[in-house]
Design an enzyme around this catalytic site. Structure first.
Site, PDB file in Angstrom:
ATOM      1  N   CYS A  60      30.682  48.272  36.457  1.00  0.00           N
ATOM      2  CA  CYS A  60      29.357  48.193  36.106  1.00  0.00           C
ATOM      3  C   CYS A  60      28.361  48.983  36.911  1.00  0.00           C
ATOM      4  O   CYS A  60      28.387  49.024  38.194  1.00  0.00           O
ATOM      5  CB  CYS A  60      29.193  46.755  36.129  1.00  0.00           C
ATOM      6  SG  CYS A  60      27.479  46.045  35.832  1.00  0.00           S
ATOM      7  N   CYS A  69      28.689  39.505  40.160  1.00  0.00           N
ATOM      8  CA  CYS A  69      30.043  39.701  40.367  1.00  0.00           C
ATOM      9  C   CYS A  69      30.157  40.176  41.859  1.00  0.00           C
ATOM     10  O   CYS A  69      29.497  40.875  42.543  1.00  0.00           O
ATOM     11  CB  CYS A  69      30.478  40.912  39.873  1.00  0.00           C
ATOM     12  SG  CYS A  69      30.482  40.551  37.814  1.00  0.00           S
ATOM     13  N   GLU A 290      36.358  10.501  27.889  1.00  0.00           N
ATOM     14  CA  GLU A 290      35.235  11.371  28.679  1.00  0.00           C
ATOM     15  C   GLU A 290      34.009  10.364  28.876  1.00  0.00           C
ATOM     16  O   GLU A 290      33.643   9.479  28.164  1.00  0.00           O
ATOM     17  CB  GLU A 290      34.910  12.290  27.559  1.00  0.00           C
ATOM     18  CG  GLU A 290      33.626  13.214  27.535  1.00  0.00           C
ATOM     19  CD  GLU A 290      33.445  14.039  28.840  1.00  0.00           C
ATOM     20  OE1 GLU A 290      34.240  14.840  29.021  1.00  0.00           O
ATOM     21  OE2 GLU A 290      31.970  13.684  29.327  1.00  0.00           O
ATOM     22  N   CYS A 364      39.220  23.590  38.185  1.00  0.00           N
ATOM     23  CA  CYS A 364      38.329  24.756  38.634  1.00  0.00           C
ATOM     24  C   CYS A 364      38.243  24.733  39.980  1.00  0.00           C
ATOM     25  O   CYS A 364      37.552  25.324  40.638  1.00  0.00           O
ATOM     26  CB  CYS A 364      37.025  24.724  37.649  1.00  0.00           C
ATOM     27  SG  CYS A 364      36.130  23.176  37.980  1.00  0.00           S
TER      28      CYS A 364
HETATM   29  C1  LIG Z   1      35.819  20.809  33.295  1.00  0.00           C
HETATM   30  S1  LIG Z   1      35.165  19.766  32.038  1.00  0.00           S
HETATM   31  C2  LIG Z   1      36.223  19.634  31.048  1.00  0.00           C
HETATM   32  C3  LIG Z   1      36.039  19.448  29.762  1.00  0.00           C
HETATM   33  C4  LIG Z   1      37.178  19.805  28.547  1.00  0.00           C
HETATM   34  N1  LIG Z   1      38.455  19.258  28.846  1.00  0.00           N
HETATM   35  C5  LIG Z   1      37.066  20.961  28.141  1.00  0.00           C
HETATM   36  O1  LIG Z   1      38.005  21.709  28.397  1.00  0.00           O
HETATM   37  O2  LIG Z   1      36.321  21.585  27.238  1.00  0.00           O
HETATM   38  C6  LIG Z   1      34.719  18.191  32.777  1.00  0.00           C
HETATM   39  C7  LIG Z   1      34.340  17.291  31.934  1.00  0.00           C
HETATM   40  O3  LIG Z   1      34.384  15.949  32.646  1.00  0.00           O
HETATM   41  C8  LIG Z   1      33.193  15.137  32.121  1.00  0.00           C
HETATM   42  N2  LIG Z   1      32.915  14.453  33.289  1.00  0.00           N
HETATM   43  C9  LIG Z   1      32.233  14.321  34.419  1.00  0.00           C
HETATM   44  N3  LIG Z   1      32.275  13.418  35.234  1.00  0.00           N
HETATM   45  C10 LIG Z   1      33.120  12.318  34.614  1.00  0.00           C
HETATM   46  C11 LIG Z   1      33.446  11.055  35.137  1.00  0.00           C
HETATM   47  N4  LIG Z   1      32.881  10.607  36.130  1.00  0.00           N
HETATM   48  N5  LIG Z   1      34.069  10.178  33.888  1.00  0.00           N
HETATM   49  C12 LIG Z   1      34.349  10.776  32.739  1.00  0.00           C
HETATM   50  N6  LIG Z   1      34.330  12.019  32.396  1.00  0.00           N
HETATM   51  C13 LIG Z   1      33.351  12.986  33.591  1.00  0.00           C
HETATM   52  C14 LIG Z   1      32.127  16.074  31.923  1.00  0.00           C
HETATM   53  O4  LIG Z   1      31.204  15.547  31.050  1.00  0.00           O
HETATM   54  C15 LIG Z   1      33.024  17.394  31.462  1.00  0.00           C
HETATM   55  O5  LIG Z   1      33.067  17.238  29.950  1.00  0.00           O
END
Ligand SMILES: C[S@@+](CC[C@H](N)C(=O)[O-])C[C@H]1O[C@@H](n2cnc3c(N)ncnc32)[C@H](O)[C@@H]1O
Length: 406
Positions: A60, A69, A290, A364
């Site tokens: 880039c 980056c 969720e 992550c």
């Molecule tokens: C890394 S994302 C993963 C979402 C999904 N698996 C995807 O791949 O698109 C983490 C998810 O956890 C939810 N989240 C965060 N804190 C939470 C909690 N205390 N209880 C339940 N869900 C939660 C967020 O809203 C988000 O949708």
């Protein structure tokens, strides 16, 4: 001062041993002999005396200035080894060794979702990323990271900044590629009164923006910003989580499919808008849990729009405060869990006491992944394999999919 870089830190800076401790040398690679001026613990005005064999010309032309980056100067195999090493060391820190499946790296120009900074300027508008360790904005018209559809939205974003941005403060734009055009969330712009809202709607219409959310309110909805998850089409609420690249999402799904095998009843924890739940429901019964009700409503609507799906149920629940207890899994044969960066400590303790045969853990954050892995292992699970999915190409971020079983 002349120093030899001996390792890459977890944020992507070269690290050398200086006279008074570690010295950080941005964009330098292990083995490189470099000359520069020491400012605190930072090496500046760096000249490379002996380059690394892993050094490449950054693809880039913004790489020197843009802070988006951090490792474009390193070859793909080197970055792959570095990212896997970050996960290996995090696991070692918890006394865990693991078998690694080969890393899968998303290609350049594949980021479908990004947050950009913007500012009104004397002559117009500037959209881009911040420079390294600075609040200076760098324009990135040739960015090699973003999907071309995101780059194509820049003129529309610039027009929005000219209309509603200020020269004294920054705006931010989170732009997501959708089937109906860019889904834009703008923050930090001037308040949208009725007249200004009409300007924004006209601008969105003229530029093919699917949805524009301005300071938290939907200012224009030209078309629902649909995402496809397997057979299902979902309209996620503004700004909600999506995997960073389509290729990364597919790689995670393949890992999950391999992990859960032929399980017929799957519980998907931290399910979001159904990235994993919906494709899994094409061959198994799925229970999606969720914290955000709006995400589950979108998932549910998407599930009902698709044909030939197995039963899929949703449950809004705070899994930090009220993790699913072992007696609540109702005969699930596999669990998928994909928590936010903080990990899922409480839920992992509950899973460790369960009899679920297989758990696919997506993460992550290598540090919280390793902490939660230790909890599962202490509960009698085996760690069968770990796979790094690099959907954050050229950054220091790491995504992981893994399989635990008992
Ligand atoms: C890394 S994302 C993963 C979402 C999904 N698996 C995807 O791949 O698109 C983490 C998810 O956890 C939810 N989240 C965060 N804190 C939470 C909690 N205390 N209880 C339940 N869900 C939660 C967020 O809203 C988000 O949708």
């Amino acid at each position: 001062m002349i120093l030899t870089v001996d390792r890459l830190g977890h944020l992507g800076d070269g690290i050398a041993q200086g006279p008074d401790g570690p010295v950080f040398a941005p964009q330098m690679l292990p083995g490189e002999v470099v000359e520069g001026v020491l400012l605190g613990d930072q090496l500046t005005d760096i000249r490379i005396l002996t380059p690394s064999a892993n050094r490449i010309r950054p693809p880039c032309n913004h790489a020197r200035t843009c802070g988006g980056c951090v490792v474009q100067q390193a070859s793909d195999p080197f970055v792959a080894g570095w990212k896997q090493g970050i996960v290996e060391r995090a696991l070692e820190g918890q006394g865990i060794s693991a078998l690694f499946r080969p890393i899968l790296t998303s290609p350049p120009r594949s980021r479908r979702r990004a947050t950009l900074a913007a500012r009104r300027t004397k002559n117009g508008a500037l959209i881009g990323f911040h420079a390294r360790a600075s609040d200076m904005l760098v324009a990135v018209p040739n960015c090699q990271l973003l999907h071309p559809d995101l780059l194509a939205s820049f003129p529309a974003l610039e027009a929005m900044v000219r209309l509603g941005g200020s020269r004294s403060s920054e705006m931010s734009f989170t732009v997501t590629r959708s089937l109906a055009g860019p889904d834009v969330v703008a923050d930090g712009g001037k308040p949208a009164d009725a007249l200004f809202q009409m300007d924004l709607a006209r601008l969105a219409e003229a530029n093919g923006i699917a949805r524009l959310t301005w300071n938290g309110e939907i200012a224009a909805l030209r078309a629902q910003p649909m995402q496809r998850f397997g057979r299902a089409l979902v309209a996620p609420p503004p700004g909600t989580f999506l995997q960073a690249t389509e290729q990364g999402e597919q790689a995670l799904l393949q890992g999950i499919a391999l992990a859960v095998g032929s399980a017929r009843r799957i519980t998907d924890l931290f399910a979001g808008v159904g990235t994993f739940s919906l494709p899994l429901a094409e061959r198994a019964e799925v229970r999606a849990v969720e914290g955000e009700a709006a995400m589950l409503a979108a998932l549910d609507k998407g599930a009902r729009s698709a044909e030939g799906m197995h039963r899929i149920t949703t449950e809004t629940r705070d899994l930090f405060r009220r993790p699913l207890e072992p007696d609540e899994f109702n005969g699930a044969e596999a669990v998928v869990i994909d928590p936010p960066r903080a990990g899922a400590e409480a839920q992992s303790h509950a899973l460790a006491r369960s009899t679920i045969p297989v758990i696919a853990v997506v993460s992550c954050n290598p540090v919280t992944f390793a902490r939660d892995a230790k909890i599962l292992l202490a509960g009698g699970y085996r760690l069968d394999w770990v796979q790094v999915v690099d959907q954050f190409r050229w950054s220091s971020h790491v995504e992981i999919v893994s399989r635990f079983s008992r």
